[in-house]
Design a protein around this motif. Sequence first.
Motif, PDB file in Angstrom:
ATOM      1  N   ALA A   1      51.505  36.487  49.826  1.00 26.30           N
ATOM      2  CA  ALA A   1      51.333  35.901  51.097  1.00 26.30           C
ATOM      3  C   ALA A   1      51.209  34.471  50.766  1.00 26.30           C
ATOM      4  CB  ALA A   1      50.185  36.459  51.833  1.00 26.30           C
ATOM      5  N   SER A   2      50.519  33.914  49.964  1.00 23.29           N
ATOM      6  CA  SER A   2      50.238  32.443  49.693  1.00 23.29           C
ATOM      7  C   SER A   2      51.270  31.693  49.093  1.00 23.29           C
ATOM      8  CB  SER A   2      48.795  32.610  48.776  1.00 23.29           C
ATOM      9  OG  SER A   2      49.291  33.021  47.373  1.00 23.29           O
ATOM     10  N   HIS A   3      52.333  32.357  48.738  1.00 19.91           N
ATOM     11  CA  HIS A   3      53.292  31.753  47.743  1.00 19.91           C
ATOM     12  C   HIS A   3      54.504  31.466  48.747  1.00 19.91           C
ATOM     13  CE1 HIS A   3      55.981  31.223  44.350  1.00 19.91           C
ATOM     14  NE2 HIS A   3      54.678  31.182  43.610  1.00 19.91           N
ATOM     15  N   GLY A   4      54.304  30.922  49.882  1.00 15.01           N
ATOM     16  CA  GLY A   4      55.537  30.429  50.654  1.00 15.01           C
ATOM     17  C   GLY A   4      56.199  31.404  51.683  1.00 15.01           C
ATOM     18  N   SER A   5      57.247  30.921  52.074  1.00 11.62           N
ATOM     19  CA  SER A   5      57.808  31.781  53.348  1.00 11.62           C
ATOM     20  C   SER A   5      58.359  33.121  52.717  1.00 11.62           C
ATOM     21  CB  SER A   5      59.103  31.170  53.802  1.00 11.62           C
ATOM     22  OG  SER A   5      60.042  30.782  52.762  1.00 11.62           O
ATOM     23  N   VAL A   6      58.786  34.363  53.609  1.00 13.15           N
ATOM     24  CA  VAL A   6      59.508  35.164  53.126  1.00 13.15           C
ATOM     25  C   VAL A   6      60.663  35.029  52.540  1.00 13.15           C
ATOM     26  CG1 VAL A   6      60.082  37.423  54.060  1.00 13.15           C
ATOM     27  CG2 VAL A   6      57.935  36.452  54.888  1.00 13.15           C
ATOM     28  N   THR A   7      61.318  34.128  53.149  1.00 12.00           N
ATOM     29  CA  THR A   7      62.892  33.921  52.215  1.00 12.00           C
ATOM     30  C   THR A   7      62.671  33.564  50.888  1.00 12.00           C
ATOM     31  OG1 THR A   7      62.751  32.084  53.611  1.00 12.00           O
ATOM     32  CG2 THR A   7      63.772  33.781  54.692  1.00 12.00           C
ATOM     33  N   ALA A   8      61.641  32.659  50.935  1.00 12.49           N
ATOM     34  CA  ALA A   8      61.661  32.151  49.506  1.00 12.49           C
ATOM     35  C   ALA A   8      61.389  33.194  48.598  1.00 12.49           C
ATOM     36  CB  ALA A   8      60.473  31.142  49.275  1.00 12.49           C
ATOM     37  N   ILE A   9      60.411  34.062  49.066  1.00 17.89           N
ATOM     38  CA  ILE A   9      60.278  35.365  48.123  1.00 17.89           C
ATOM     39  C   ILE A   9      61.258  36.057  47.946  1.00 17.89           C
ATOM     40  CG2 ILE A   9      58.514  37.393  47.786  1.00 17.89           C
ATOM     41  CD1 ILE A   9      56.354  35.657  49.198  1.00 17.89           C
ATOM     42  N   TRP A  10      61.995  36.289  48.840  1.00 18.52           N
ATOM     43  CA  TRP A  10      63.408  37.195  48.678  1.00 18.52           C
ATOM     44  C   TRP A  10      64.155  36.635  47.470  1.00 18.52           C
ATOM     45  CZ3 TRP A  10      63.804  41.939  50.314  1.00 18.52           C
ATOM     46  CH2 TRP A  10      63.206  42.102  51.737  1.00 18.52           C
ATOM     47  N   ASP A  11      64.383  35.106  47.667  1.00 18.30           N
ATOM     48  CA  ASP A  11      64.989  34.454  46.780  1.00 18.30           C
ATOM     49  C   ASP A  11      64.601  34.560  45.329  1.00 18.30           C
ATOM     50  OD1 ASP A  11      66.731  33.656  48.561  1.00 18.30           O
ATOM     51  OD2 ASP A  11      66.040  31.618  48.894  1.00 18.30           O
ATOM     52  N   ARG A  12      63.237  34.416  45.263  1.00 21.32           N
ATOM     53  CA  ARG A  12      62.598  34.536  43.989  1.00 21.32           C
ATOM     54  C   ARG A  12      62.736  35.808  43.262  1.00 21.32           C
ATOM     55  NH1 ARG A  12      55.976  33.948  43.349  1.00 21.32           N
ATOM     56  NH2 ARG A  12      56.237  35.986  44.155  1.00 21.32           N
ATOM     57  N   ASP A  13      62.482  36.927  43.842  1.00 18.64           N
ATOM     58  CA  ASP A  13      62.608  38.068  43.433  1.00 18.64           C
ATOM     59  C   ASP A  13      64.011  38.790  42.984  1.00 18.64           C
ATOM     60  OD1 ASP A  13      59.758  38.492  43.721  1.00 18.64           O
ATOM     61  OD2 ASP A  13      59.969  39.987  45.326  1.00 18.64           O
ATOM     62  N   PHE A  14      64.581  37.902  43.975  1.00 19.67           N
ATOM     63  CA  PHE A  14      66.180  38.552  43.531  1.00 19.67           C
ATOM     64  C   PHE A  14      66.794  37.676  42.309  1.00 19.67           C
ATOM     65  CE2 PHE A  14      70.922  37.861  43.829  1.00 19.67           C
ATOM     66  CZ  PHE A  14      71.099  39.194  44.076  1.00 19.67           C
ATOM     67  N   ASP A  15      66.385  36.437  42.051  1.00 25.05           N
ATOM     68  CA  ASP A  15      66.718  35.669  40.907  1.00 25.05           C
ATOM     69  C   ASP A  15      66.160  36.261  39.810  1.00 25.05           C
ATOM     70  OD1 ASP A  15      68.360  34.056  42.556  1.00 25.05           O
ATOM     71  OD2 ASP A  15      66.702  32.374  42.372  1.00 25.05           O
ATOM     72  N   TYR A  16      64.823  36.454  39.841  1.00 22.11           N
ATOM     73  CA  TYR A  16      63.989  37.046  38.715  1.00 22.11           C
ATOM     74  C   TYR A  16      64.804  38.547  38.385  1.00 22.11           C
ATOM     75  CZ  TYR A  16      60.483  38.459  35.318  1.00 22.11           C
ATOM     76  OH  TYR A  16      59.749  38.740  34.382  1.00 22.11           O
ATOM     77  N   ALA A  17      65.121  39.405  39.244  1.00 21.54           N
ATOM     78  CA  ALA A  17      65.722  40.653  38.862  1.00 21.54           C
ATOM     79  C   ALA A  17      67.133  40.474  38.282  1.00 21.54           C
ATOM     80  CB  ALA A  17      65.742  41.582  40.199  1.00 21.54           C
ATOM     81  N   LEU A  18      67.831  39.577  38.427  1.00 24.16           N
ATOM     82  CA  LEU A  18      69.127  39.368  38.083  1.00 24.16           C
ATOM     83  C   LEU A  18      68.974  38.815  36.563  1.00 24.16           C
ATOM     84  CD1 LEU A  18      71.553  37.312  40.050  1.00 24.16           C
ATOM     85  CD2 LEU A  18      71.908  39.518  39.076  1.00 24.16           C
TER      86      LEU A  18
END
Lengths: 261, 261
Positions: free
Chosen positions: B222-239
């Motif tokens: 919740a403290s880490h920015g927008s939801v879309t930013a989290i989607w991006d971050r998670d996706f990149d890391y999973a890749l």
Amino acid sequence: MVKAADRAKNPARSSVWLEERAPRSGGGPAGLDRDRIVAASIRMLDEEGLAKLSMRKLATELGVTAMSLYWYVDTKDDIIEYAVDTVYGEIDLAAVDAAGDWRERIRVLALDYRRMLVNHPWMSPCAGQYLNIGPHAILVGGKIQEAIGDTGLPMTRQPSAMSAVFQFVYGYGTIESQFERRAAEAGMSQDDFYGESIRAFRDDPQFVEALEPMAEILDERASHGSVTAIWDRDFDYALEVLIAGIEVMVERSRTEDAPGT
Amino acid sequence: MVKAADRAKNPARSSVWLEERAPRSGGGPAGLDRDRIVAASIRMLDEEGLAKLSMRKLATELGVTAMSLYWYVDTKDDIIEYAVDTVYGEIDLAAVDAAGDWRERIRVLALDYRRMLVNHPWMSPCAGQYLNIGPHAILVGGKIQEAIGDTGLPMTRQPSAMSAVFQFVYGYGTIESQFERRAAEAGMSQDDFYGESIRAFRDDPQFVEALEPMAEILDERASHGSVTAIWDRDFDYALEVLIAGIEVMVERSRTEDAPGT
DNA sequence: GAGAGTCCTTGTACGGTGTACGAGACCTAG
DNA sequence: CTAGGTCTCGTACACCGTACAAGGACTCTC
């Protein structure tokens, strides 16, 4: 009573699990009951598929009129949400606890999740559409999180790793179950259906070119046993890819934490 | 002419792409045309969603009666199959060729595939249901296969690795697009919708216990920015997890091939 | 026993769906 | 001018989810 129409006005809460609603238990003459409705719907979904389930047919199966069901349930979607969560309950969480380290726990969870999707081909589209926050789904999610927590990945990365593994399982289970469903609808074994599809492909001039680079792989696979064996082999290997990837990332996060050592 | 009913009797061939059928091009008074129909259906699907698309509405949009569409198409499913394949065409294959080694090519493909799924939330359920063997889908599949072929994995393992990556992307894109769709239906931003959902969760006594172990992670996110930013971050890391996993398996297959060296 | 109230089931009806069928309108070829 | 192909439309059928109101069957109170 919360009407379906009211629910639609508040889509942020658009799940049965976010309603407070006493379960009407059946002292009525028909001996109906939400559990009986859900159990019957799962049976019909397994046998006939998602598209064929209708309130009227479900009611007939239960010896009752369609509108009777609405005493126990607000909408058809509610029934499906209940059915989805009930099926999540088929995942054997005790077996997960009995497994060894996080690698083994993830393997057991993934295999069971996949089996659930394949045993109930209607689950994939439903699980993709609803929130999946019923009691059983939540328990499964907790177990997944627990296993991932033991990998040693930094907390910020754990949800991402969860995605990597279980979104893969979801996708894999989806195509596998849809393939099986199509074979069943065609009244063929998976092997026959696979052979038919490939042949139809090969005979179609528009696909010859596209298939050419895949030919070698297709031949290898055709000679390698039954379709189900290939499904299993591919799934297992893909899981190993994911586990190996997590191990690497754990290692990387360790060396990044202490770059001087 | 092959009727829909005839097609249903031969489910092994149950795809528009396996019919030989001249495309009826529109010299008629309405200026209709299969491409126009498909383009309009994509527009309506994007705007209103899969559930809202009906033959009558689509026809009205085109200034025509529902039955007129059946001159160009056998069933509604055919239109959707055409639409699905057309959207596959949005994946920029030239950009993939321009990318560097297999890692970068997989990243580019995965990102574009995901973007496609998120831009068209109706794609996930459809792509899961149909065979996806239209010309564009085949081309995308070929590019994926090409990239995986360059990893150095043994041929027998390549389809499995393809699954690992792109079934993950499919699953990830599915939940991401469904979340976005729900937020849009609720008339909220993704951030507001996420906040609302979490709050509804926290307020519900039946979920308190289940949420407790996740609380720390939820707070961090919740403290880490927008939801879309989290989607991006998670996706990149999973890749990165997946790519790292493939690298490990390549290495393993090398040492197994030559165990004595 | 009479009446009231609650729980459950049902019949009917509305507005939608995909699409089969047949009648027509147009345009072009002979 | 006619014949036949190409395209559009009106009507109709079976089915869907479900709103609404009426009614039966119990139970409880007096």
